[in-house]
Design a protein around this motif. Sequence first.
Motif, short mmCIF file in Angstrom:
data_model
loop_
_atom_site.label_atom_id
_atom_site.label_comp_id
_atom_site.label_asym_id
_atom_site.label_seq_id
_atom_site.Cartn_x
_atom_site.Cartn_y
_atom_site.Cartn_z
N LEU A 2 14.40 -40.92 44.33
CA LEU A 2 15.89 -40.58 43.43
C LEU A 2 15.48 -40.90 42.33
O LEU A 2 14.91 -39.83 41.48
CB LEU A 2 17.24 -41.58 44.09
N ALA A 3 14.35 -41.62 41.74
CA ALA A 3 14.07 -42.06 40.72
C ALA A 3 12.10 -41.45 40.51
O ALA A 3 12.23 -41.10 39.43
CB ALA A 3 13.36 -43.39 40.95
N LYS A 4 11.55 -40.59 41.66
CA LYS A 4 10.81 -39.40 41.37
C LYS A 4 11.51 -38.09 40.97
O LYS A 4 10.79 -37.95 40.40
CB LYS A 4 10.03 -39.85 43.00
N GLN A 5 12.52 -38.17 41.84
CA GLN A 5 13.03 -37.17 41.26
C GLN A 5 13.62 -37.39 39.84
O GLN A 5 13.45 -35.85 38.93
CB GLN A 5 13.92 -36.11 42.46
N ALA A 6 13.71 -38.00 39.19
CA ALA A 6 14.64 -38.39 38.25
C ALA A 6 13.37 -37.92 36.76
O ALA A 6 13.24 -37.37 35.54
CB ALA A 6 15.16 -39.22 37.72
N LYS A 7 12.35 -38.71 37.47
CA LYS A 7 11.48 -38.52 36.57
C LYS A 7 10.93 -37.31 36.46
O LYS A 7 10.37 -37.30 35.43
CB LYS A 7 9.66 -39.75 37.52
N LYS A 8 10.37 -35.96 37.62
CA LYS A 8 9.70 -34.95 37.48
C LYS A 8 10.78 -34.00 36.75
O LYS A 8 10.48 -33.52 35.78
CB LYS A 8 9.63 -34.51 39.17
N GLN A 9 12.13 -33.90 36.41
CA GLN A 9 13.09 -33.34 35.73
C GLN A 9 13.21 -33.92 34.55
O GLN A 9 12.55 -32.57 33.20
CB GLN A 9 14.54 -33.44 36.41
N LEU A 10 13.02 -35.26 33.75
CA LEU A 10 12.69 -35.32 32.58
C LEU A 10 11.21 -34.91 32.25
O LEU A 10 11.64 -34.49 30.71
CB LEU A 10 12.54 -36.77 33.03
N GLU A 11 9.98 -34.77 33.30
CA GLU A 11 8.32 -34.93 32.17
C GLU A 11 9.20 -33.08 31.51
O GLU A 11 7.99 -32.86 31.37
CB GLU A 11 8.00 -35.25 33.34
N ILE A 12 9.63 -32.30 32.69
CA ILE A 12 9.59 -31.06 32.66
C ILE A 12 10.79 -31.03 31.46
O ILE A 12 10.04 -29.89 30.71
CB ILE A 12 10.33 -30.52 33.33
N ALA A 13 11.61 -31.36 31.15
CA ALA A 13 12.45 -31.28 30.07
C ALA A 13 12.06 -31.62 28.39
O ALA A 13 11.36 -31.55 27.21
CB ALA A 13 13.60 -32.38 29.74
N LEU A 14 11.04 -32.93 28.92
CA LEU A 14 10.46 -33.51 27.32
C LEU A 14 9.63 -32.60 27.03
O LEU A 14 8.98 -32.73 25.71
CB LEU A 14 9.58 -34.87 27.98
N HIS A 15 8.29 -31.99 28.13
CA HIS A 15 7.67 -30.69 27.91
C HIS A 15 8.40 -30.05 27.19
O HIS A 15 6.78 -29.24 25.92
CB HIS A 15 6.97 -30.53 28.95
N LEU A 16 9.24 -28.98 27.22
CA LEU A 16 9.13 -28.57 26.72
C LEU A 16 9.70 -28.78 24.95
O LEU A 16 10.47 -27.87 23.80
CB LEU A 16 10.46 -27.79 27.15
N PHE A 17 10.26 -30.15 24.90
CA PHE A 17 10.55 -30.18 23.31
C PHE A 17 9.31 -30.61 22.55
O PHE A 17 8.14 -30.85 23.27
CB PHE A 17 10.87 -31.77 23.14
N PRO A 18 9.14 -30.46 20.98
CA PRO A 18 8.61 -30.91 20.27
C PRO A 18 7.48 -31.79 20.00
O PRO A 18 8.66 -32.54 20.85
CB PRO A 18 8.14 -30.09 18.95
N ALA A 19 6.54 -31.79 19.74
CA ALA A 19 5.98 -33.04 19.56
C ALA A 19 6.51 -34.64 18.54
O ALA A 19 6.90 -33.69 17.92
CB ALA A 19 4.21 -33.83 19.51
N LYS A 20 6.35 -35.91 19.04
CA LYS A 20 7.63 -36.35 17.84
C LYS A 20 6.09 -36.57 16.92
O LYS A 20 5.05 -35.70 17.06
CB LYS A 20 7.44 -37.97 18.30
N GLU A 21 6.85 -36.82 15.55
CA GLU A 21 5.83 -37.45 14.18
C GLU A 21 4.48 -38.04 14.49
O GLU A 21 3.63 -38.07 13.99
CB GLU A 21 6.53 -37.64 12.87
N SER A 22 4.89 -39.43 15.81
CA SER A 22 3.68 -39.39 16.06
C SER A 22 2.56 -39.04 17.12
O SER A 22 1.45 -39.40 17.45
CB SER A 22 4.09 -41.26 16.71
N GLU A 23 3.04 -37.41 16.78
CA GLU A 23 1.95 -36.96 17.88
C GLU A 23 1.91 -37.66 19.32
O GLU A 23 0.72 -36.74 20.25
CB GLU A 23 0.77 -36.38 16.94
N TRP A 24 2.79 -38.53 19.59
CA TRP A 24 2.46 -39.41 20.72
C TRP A 24 3.32 -38.28 21.96
O TRP A 24 4.49 -38.16 21.22
CB TRP A 24 3.18 -40.12 20.94
#
Lengths: 342, 342
Positions: free
Chosen positions: B217-239
């Motif tokens: 369940l945790a692995k699945q949540a990680k995967k989905q989160l990573e996809i979602a986060l990838h679509l957002f622009p980088a933060k000000e820190s460029e991290w």
Amino acid sequence: MYLAPNLNHLPHLSTAEFAHRIVQGDRLALSRAITLIESQVPAHRTQSLELLDKIYNQRTPSFRIGLTGIPGVGKSTFIEALGKEVIESGNKLAVLAIDPSSTQSKGSILGDKTRMGSLSRAPEAFIRPSPSAGTLGGIAARTRETMLLCEAAGFDTIIIETVGVGQSETEALFLTDVFLMLAMPGTGDELQGIKRGIMEAADLIVINKADGSNESLAKQAKKQLEIALHLFPAKESEWRVKVLLASGLHGLGVKECWKRLKAFREHTSSNGFFEANRITQNLRAFERLSEMGLYDLVRSVLGDDQLLSDIQAQLENGSLNEYAGALQILEPLRERFGIPKS
Amino acid sequence: MYLAPNLNHLPHLSTAEFAHRIVQGDRLALSRAITLIESQVPAHRTQSLELLDKIYNQRTPSFRIGLTGIPGVGKSTFIEALGKEVIESGNKLAVLAIDPSSTQSKGSILGDKTRMGSLSRAPEAFIRPSPSAGTLGGIAARTRETMLLCEAAGFDTIIIETVGVGQSETEALFLTDVFLMLAMPGTGDELQGIKRGIMEAADLIVINKADGSNESLAKQAKKQLEIALHLFPAKESEWRVKVLLASGLHGLGVKECWKRLKAFREHTSSNGFFEANRITQNLRAFERLSEMGLYDLVRSVLGDDQLLSDIQAQLENGSLNEYAGALQILEPLRERFGIPKS
């Protein structure tokens, strides 16, 4: 930069009379009031606060919309189209702006009468450029006061626009009920030029210029964004962020946008968030007002206008730490007021 | 609530001597200093500011980590495991907290010596509960000052934990270099109990309790989160935000977590964000200090402790507006200082 308005050639009005004229819809009185509250002359501040207190409970219930987008995204054209829709629905609209760069006459929000020509000629619309002096906090505070004066003058819908490249968005968030972000399709996965913090704050994301050859790219961006947004928990307002396609130029998607904005208001009025948010904003405004007022008094008492900006400059270059800085403000006052050290 | 520390039975120390002992690593001096800065007695404030000014440039360069997670996510266990890793890497660690609810003894952050027993016994670690009086802003300011004192005492790594259910996270963001959010898998798409605003602020998201039957369940949540986060622009820190799996209980993923935290520091030091962020935070701290100091002075001058809280209560129930409220603060002062109205 001191802006001392020339109010001398006009007949002197009592605060009550001034307030009355504004509420009656007298546009000249409204403009004078805005000029008064934008003044940095300390004496005008007290008059301003008294006028705002006077009109506070005479305001029309309103809907405050924050709108941001980087230069090039088509903001003016979109606001003009949205504004027409708002007015055609029977509302009275004021369009204000928070733009710190307008101080240097290089601001992105210039010549509103040209930018939103057709809207500016509508009698149900009122467009005012950003206040042009002082700090971002000061500009935001004056914009808030202008907004309240507009509400007293009968405007029930307010749009506050920001340029999308600085900290103005945070201030706009604290002034508005709903936050709309304008974006446009880029060449890759990401929407063009959007700051992460702004995207996260948006209640509504409108992908503009979704016409012609850009249409499929825009549709793809919408889809991906919706998947991403779905994975995040709902916001405090319990509103699920919506992504819309639009073309301000061709008037596409604008009706839908206004419909969604009203749906947001409906939703947050039902669950109490609208009202709770306003109370939080009022408290914050009080804190900022007191803070700025205290600083003004301190400057008057100490007779030193430069002290605060000198300290801030030294903090920025690291030659002074924040504790030594605070002591420089507080110690002279403590001594002046004869408060014992221990 | 006044906290008047009993400092009488100890020998009187000059500020210079006090600072010297702290820098020498004298734990008793450090604890006394923290008690002093937590005091709400106005006279102690001036002493505190002077002490902080004195130790400011004698501090060890440090790394400040904000860590949040709702009750039940396994925060204490995780901090203990992470803390051990930090110390085993040769660092000295202080663990502080921002928890406004601790005032009522119902706080979630209680009995640190029991919660993080093994860590609290390590000589290279120092754990201090949240300051327990005053407003959230006051608590955050005192936590910041405690952090600076710990840095003067040689602690090079600071963890500031918050409970994850209020506004404490915003304050913690302003105190730290990097922000870690602890989450745990839920039953659906969404990670359990996470506030949207916190997720957006995180630089590192750690899905804890990713062991046993929860692992997939945790692995699945990680995967989905990573996809979602990838679509957002980088933060000000460029991290680019990272999602990690961990089990604080079994010590899994903790080494990787520390590695990523250090990678963040490396990345933001290279691109200048680390330093720029600190300067912004220092400026904000100065503003808060001056503000709070001014309010204290005003209360001393006007002799009215209740004025501010009365006004805030009236603002919350709508019986007073923010402009009338500001006038109530500023007008008596203006008159008292003989500043003309116009």
